[in-house]
Design an enzyme around this catalytic site. Structure first.
Site, PDB file in Angstrom:
ATOM      1  N   LEU A 118      26.018 -11.287 -10.999  1.00  0.00           N
ATOM      2  CA  LEU A 118      24.660 -11.796 -11.122  1.00  0.00           C
ATOM      3  C   LEU A 118      24.141 -12.065  -9.715  1.00  0.00           C
ATOM      4  O   LEU A 118      24.899 -12.484  -8.836  1.00  0.00           O
ATOM      5  CB  LEU A 118      24.610 -13.098 -11.934  1.00  0.00           C
ATOM      6  CG  LEU A 118      24.941 -13.030 -13.426  1.00  0.00           C
ATOM      7  CD1 LEU A 118      24.909 -14.437 -14.020  1.00  0.00           C
ATOM      8  CD2 LEU A 118      23.982 -12.128 -14.166  1.00  0.00           C
ATOM      9  N   ASP A 119      22.853 -11.842  -9.503  1.00  0.00           N
ATOM     10  CA  ASP A 119      22.252 -12.145  -8.205  1.00  0.00           C
ATOM     11  C   ASP A 119      22.376 -13.636  -7.897  1.00  0.00           C
ATOM     12  O   ASP A 119      22.467 -14.473  -8.798  1.00  0.00           O
ATOM     13  CB  ASP A 119      20.760 -11.770  -8.194  1.00  0.00           C
ATOM     14  CG  ASP A 119      20.534 -10.274  -8.159  1.00  0.00           C
ATOM     15  OD1 ASP A 119      21.483  -9.536  -7.875  1.00  0.00           O
ATOM     16  OD2 ASP A 119      19.391  -9.857  -8.414  1.00  0.00           O
ATOM     17  N   PHE A 120      22.295 -13.956  -6.617  1.00  0.00           N
ATOM     18  CA  PHE A 120      22.295 -15.333  -6.132  1.00  0.00           C
ATOM     19  C   PHE A 120      21.279 -16.188  -6.888  1.00  0.00           C
ATOM     20  O   PHE A 120      21.576 -17.306  -7.325  1.00  0.00           O
ATOM     21  CB  PHE A 120      21.971 -15.317  -4.632  1.00  0.00           C
ATOM     22  CG  PHE A 120      21.638 -16.654  -4.032  1.00  0.00           C
ATOM     23  CD1 PHE A 120      22.641 -17.560  -3.707  1.00  0.00           C
ATOM     24  CD2 PHE A 120      20.320 -17.010  -3.768  1.00  0.00           C
ATOM     25  CE1 PHE A 120      22.349 -18.798  -3.145  1.00  0.00           C
ATOM     26  CE2 PHE A 120      20.012 -18.233  -3.192  1.00  0.00           C
ATOM     27  CZ  PHE A 120      21.026 -19.134  -2.884  1.00  0.00           C
ATOM     28  N   ARG A 174      14.573  -6.949 -11.803  1.00  0.00           N
ATOM     29  CA  ARG A 174      13.578  -7.437 -10.839  1.00  0.00           C
ATOM     30  C   ARG A 174      12.677  -6.302 -10.367  1.00  0.00           C
ATOM     31  O   ARG A 174      11.446  -6.451 -10.280  1.00  0.00           O
ATOM     32  CB  ARG A 174      14.295  -8.084  -9.657  1.00  0.00           C
ATOM     33  CG  ARG A 174      15.109  -9.300 -10.038  1.00  0.00           C
ATOM     34  CD  ARG A 174      16.033  -9.763  -8.921  1.00  0.00           C
ATOM     35  NE  ARG A 174      15.283 -10.220  -7.763  1.00  0.00           N
ATOM     36  CZ  ARG A 174      15.852 -10.593  -6.620  1.00  0.00           C
ATOM     37  NH1 ARG A 174      17.177 -10.545  -6.481  1.00  0.00           N
ATOM     38  NH2 ARG A 174      15.110 -11.014  -5.615  1.00  0.00           N
TER      39      ARG A 174
END
Length: 311
Positions: A108-110, A220
């Site tokens: 998962l992204d930050f 995104r």
């Protein structure tokens, strides 16, 4: 003369390098300012080493509800990550033979919160990966995006590759329609509108997303490509969306029919009025709710309005 050509080329390379370095420094400066706004002056709460919610634990897997603005792992032992949280909570499960002590089965992204699965032994990790390879995994995300989507359900099929511009390389991805995109791979996302309303008095839409591919920054970028960037997405708003306390993207549900156990986990919806930090989000119209029928509808939907398939 040839030396003039080389001289001009050298000047251009130096200018591009300096411009890229300045662009990155500017971005880091803005990011630091955002950190101060969120966590020193604003409502943001810094993560702590004990700030980890366990959704599931078995001899084969641990599933956590990762909070936003937190790295999964890092080579810096002093940096707070999911890895350090797990080491604190489960010291007996640390595997020194694994690069970052735990087998993180996906990423998962930050800035993204939600479901993250950790495999506790090599065979469990292999079984988890096999489900991904066979396209047997179902993932659902929640997001709050800018603007009102006119279509209730949208299929986005736009290939994705690295943004090759020096100032954005390894920071952003790009669609195949972008002249700065590197080699692209197919990417598909299906979207269902849950609610339309206002965020900070501007139109916004809450959506349920189901990616059928797993490209970096896929959700995104696909939403930005539609013209409906995620609220609080610093990078894909060209560093303009800096005021929300977080990026509004959340890994909400994960279904994995592993050979060791059937995983079906849900992380609660963090974008509801119960959290006072969401006070700027005001739903006006509800089209769909989070029921089993809604998940099934999104998974089984045929070809709806498809946004730009590019080969």
């Amino acid at each position: 003369m040839w030396w003039r050509w080389w001289q001009e080329m050298a000047v251009e390379v130096i200018e591009r390098t300096l411009a890229a370095a300045l662009h990155r420094l500017t971005g880091r400066g803005i990011a630091k300012a955002i950190f101060v706004i969120k966590y020193k002056l604003g409502p943001g709460l810094l993560p702590t080493v004990d700030d980890v919610e366990i959704l599931h634990q078995s001899p084969h897997y641990i599933v956590v509800n990762k909070r936003y603005d937190l790295l999964i792992n890092s080579n810096d032992p002093k940096e707070l990550t999911v890895q350090t949280q797990l080491r604190r909570r489960f010291p007996h499960l640390v595997d020194k033979d694994v690069g970052h002590e735990f087998r993180f089965s996906h990423r998962l992204d930050f800035a993204t919160s939600g479901i993250l699965c950790i495999s506790l032994h090599k065979a469990a990790a292999g079984a988890f990966t096999k489900c991904f390879v066979k396209h047997q995994v179902d993932k659902y995300y929640l997001a709050l995006v800018r603007g009102h989507l006119s279509e209730e359900m949208v299929d986005i099929s736009v290939p994705i590759g690295d943004d090759m511009r020096p100032e954005w390389y390894k920071i952003k991805m790009a669609t195949a329609l972008n002249p700065h995109a590197g080699p692209c791979k197919a990417a598909h996302t299906r979207l269902l509108v849950l609610q339309r309303g206002l965020y900070n008095n501007y139109p916004a839409t809450k959506v349920l997303l189901k990616p059928t591919t797993g490209r970096r920054h896929q959700l995104r970028l696909h939403l930005s490509h539609l013209g409906h960037t995620i609220v609080g997405d610093f990078s894909y708003s060209n560093r303009r969306d800096v005021w929300p306390h977080r990026m509004f993207l959340h890994a909400h549900r994960l279904i994995v029919p592993s050979a060791f156990e059937h995983l079906d986990l849900t992380a609660r919806d963090p974008f509801t009025p119960e959290d006072p930090r969401n006070s700027k989000w005001v739903p006006i119209e509800t089209l769909n709710t989070l029921t089993e029928e809604t998940y099934k509808r999104l998974k089984d939907a045929g070809s709806h309005h498809c946004h730009e398939e590019v080969s």
